[in-house]
Design an enzyme around this catalytic site. Sequence first.
Site, short mmCIF file in Angstrom:
data_model
loop_
_atom_site.label_atom_id
_atom_site.label_comp_id
_atom_site.label_asym_id
_atom_site.label_seq_id
_atom_site.Cartn_x
_atom_site.Cartn_y
_atom_site.Cartn_z
N LYS A 175 0.83 -1.21 0.00
CA LYS A 175 0.00 0.00 0.00
C LYS A 175 0.86 1.26 0.00
CE LYS A 175 -1.70 -1.54 3.81
NZ LYS A 175 -2.46 -1.86 5.04
N THR A 208 -7.93 9.68 8.12
CA THR A 208 -7.23 8.47 7.67
C THR A 208 -7.15 7.42 8.77
OG1 THR A 208 -5.15 9.53 8.25
CG2 THR A 208 -5.81 9.63 5.93
N GLY A 210 -7.94 4.19 10.34
CA GLY A 210 -8.61 2.94 9.96
C GLY A 210 -8.54 2.63 8.47
N THR A 211 -7.70 3.34 7.73
CA THR A 211 -7.65 3.09 6.27
C THR A 211 -7.22 1.66 5.95
OG1 THR A 211 -5.45 4.07 6.30
CG2 THR A 211 -7.23 5.46 5.47
N GLY A 212 -6.14 1.21 6.63
CA GLY A 212 -5.61 -0.12 6.31
C GLY A 212 -6.58 -1.23 6.68
N CYS A 213 -7.20 -1.10 7.86
CA CYS A 213 -8.16 -2.13 8.31
C CYS A 213 -9.34 -2.19 7.36
CB CYS A 213 -8.68 -1.81 9.72
SG CYS A 213 -7.39 -1.60 10.95
N1 LIG Z 1 -4.50 10.43 1.67
C1 LIG Z 1 -4.93 9.38 0.98
N2 LIG Z 1 -5.59 9.56 -0.19
C2 LIG Z 1 -6.02 8.48 -0.91
N3 LIG Z 1 -5.83 7.22 -0.55
C3 LIG Z 1 -5.16 6.99 0.60
C4 LIG Z 1 -4.69 8.04 1.43
N4 LIG Z 1 -4.07 7.49 2.53
C5 LIG Z 1 -4.18 6.16 2.39
N5 LIG Z 1 -4.83 5.84 1.23
C6 LIG Z 1 -5.16 4.51 0.76
O1 LIG Z 1 -5.69 3.81 1.89
C7 LIG Z 1 -5.31 2.44 1.83
C8 LIG Z 1 -4.57 2.08 3.11
O2 LIG Z 1 -3.23 2.53 2.98
P1 LIG Z 1 -2.28 2.94 4.17
O3 LIG Z 1 -0.90 2.96 3.60
O4 LIG Z 1 -2.78 4.19 4.81
O5 LIG Z 1 -2.50 1.72 5.14
P2 LIG Z 1 -2.06 1.54 6.62
O6 LIG Z 1 -0.89 2.38 6.94
O7 LIG Z 1 -1.94 0.07 6.82
O8 LIG Z 1 -3.31 2.06 7.43
P3 LIG Z 1 -3.47 2.06 9.04
O9 LIG Z 1 -2.71 3.23 9.53
O10 LIG Z 1 -4.94 2.16 9.20
O11 LIG Z 1 -2.89 0.76 9.55
C9 LIG Z 1 -4.49 2.28 0.57
O12 LIG Z 1 -5.35 1.89 -0.49
C10 LIG Z 1 -3.95 3.69 0.33
O13 LIG Z 1 -3.62 3.91 -1.02
C1 LIG Z 2 -7.01 -2.37 17.13
C2 LIG Z 2 -6.32 -1.68 16.00
N1 LIG Z 2 -6.00 -2.39 14.90
C3 LIG Z 2 -5.39 -1.77 13.87
C4 LIG Z 2 -5.09 -0.43 13.92
C5 LIG Z 2 -4.44 0.23 12.71
O1 LIG Z 2 -3.26 0.81 12.95
C6 LIG Z 2 -5.41 0.28 15.10
N2 LIG Z 2 -5.18 1.61 15.23
N3 LIG Z 2 -6.05 -0.37 16.12
#
Ligand SMILES: Nc1ncnc2c1ncn2[C@@H]1O[C@H](COP(=O)(O)OP(=O)(O)OP(=O)(O)O)[C@@H](O)[C@H]1O
Ligand SMILES: Cc1ncc(CO)c(N)n1
Length: 271
Positions: A175, A208, A210-213
């Site tokens: 990502k 942003t 919870g984006t990854g989850c």
């Molecule tokens: N500012 C943004 N604009 C558009 N898309 C974004 C943005 N930030 C994250 N994304 C998208 O969100 C998704 C999650 O990416 P990210 O790299 O933020 O994950 P993450 O770091 O695992 O998230 P988390 O912090 O929730 O664990 C990906 O599809 C990424 O391209």
């Molecule tokens: C419980 C939990 N899982 C995943 C994330 C993502 O970083 C978070 N902030 N909290």
Amino acid sequence: MFYPSALSIAGSDCGGGAGIQADLKTFQELDIYGMSVITAVTAQNTQEVKEVFPLPLQTVEAQLQAIGEDFTPASTKTGMLYSAEIIQLVASAIKCYAWPQIVIDPVMISKSGAVLLQPSAMDTMLDILLPLACLITPNIPEAELISGIEIVDVPSLYEAGQRICSMGVPHVLLKGGHREDSVESTDYLITRDTYLALSSPRIHTRHTHGTGCTLSAAITSGLAKGNSIEKAVSLGKKFIMNAIAYPIEVDSRHLYGPVNHWAYADRGDMR
Ligand SMILES: Nc1ncnc2c1ncn2[C@@H]1O[C@H](COP(=O)(O)OP(=O)(O)OP(=O)(O)O)[C@@H](O)[C@H]1O
Ligand SMILES: Cc1ncc(CO)c(N)n1
């Protein structure tokens, strides 16, 4: 014909934006019957993770067993797993009940810097969980730690993804959300010999949390409905793009506001 179901094995975010809560909201929004196994309770809000309480192993094991004895989720995602011992329980349950379509979101550190995976647990995750998965979805710092390769450009990103594939997982979604310099937010779906770039406009937003989850839960939903990995990833990308682009203001004090789990434009295509 059974209704599509999915399981999230992850930590609880009492603030409702990430973890189990984000996963269940996403499953619900995508018409998936959602189930959860909670590995840890966090006391967190949009500003910080204040405390982490891993659940006793017996509590995690009992949840896995209860699900395994009565359900076969069509797909499963893992999020915050915290310790090597919890990872061992999860891997055993996946094997024992033959749960298919495992997606690993290798959650390690929260945006505010809290440890959500003990560093000593990473090797266990790579040795015993990774080979059970069809897809892993690291962000750039996670991919660097897993692969040992510093990601500075697209070739090094591709190399890191391929290194992770060589550890026993067929697909890596690397990502690009952490590349703040870019005008696009591009994620790369990497296999041992191919890669597919999925781009969306980079949105300047505080929302942003919870984006990854949310992305990995949306992909898991797509898999539960019988889509290929490529299709499920592209549907997931569309879901998270809308969830970031149309934020909801729950409270003005929020630092990283939550994404909007019910904000995608083209519901017909997603469902
Ligand atoms: N500012 C943004 N604009 C558009 N898309 C974004 C943005 N930030 C994250 N994304 C998208 O969100 C998704 C999650 O990416 P990210 O790299 O933020 O994950 P993450 O770091 O695992 O998230 P988390 O912090 O929730 O664990 C990906 O599809 C990424 O391209
Ligand atoms: C419980 C939990 N899982 C995943 C994330 C993502 O970083 C978070 N902030 N909290």
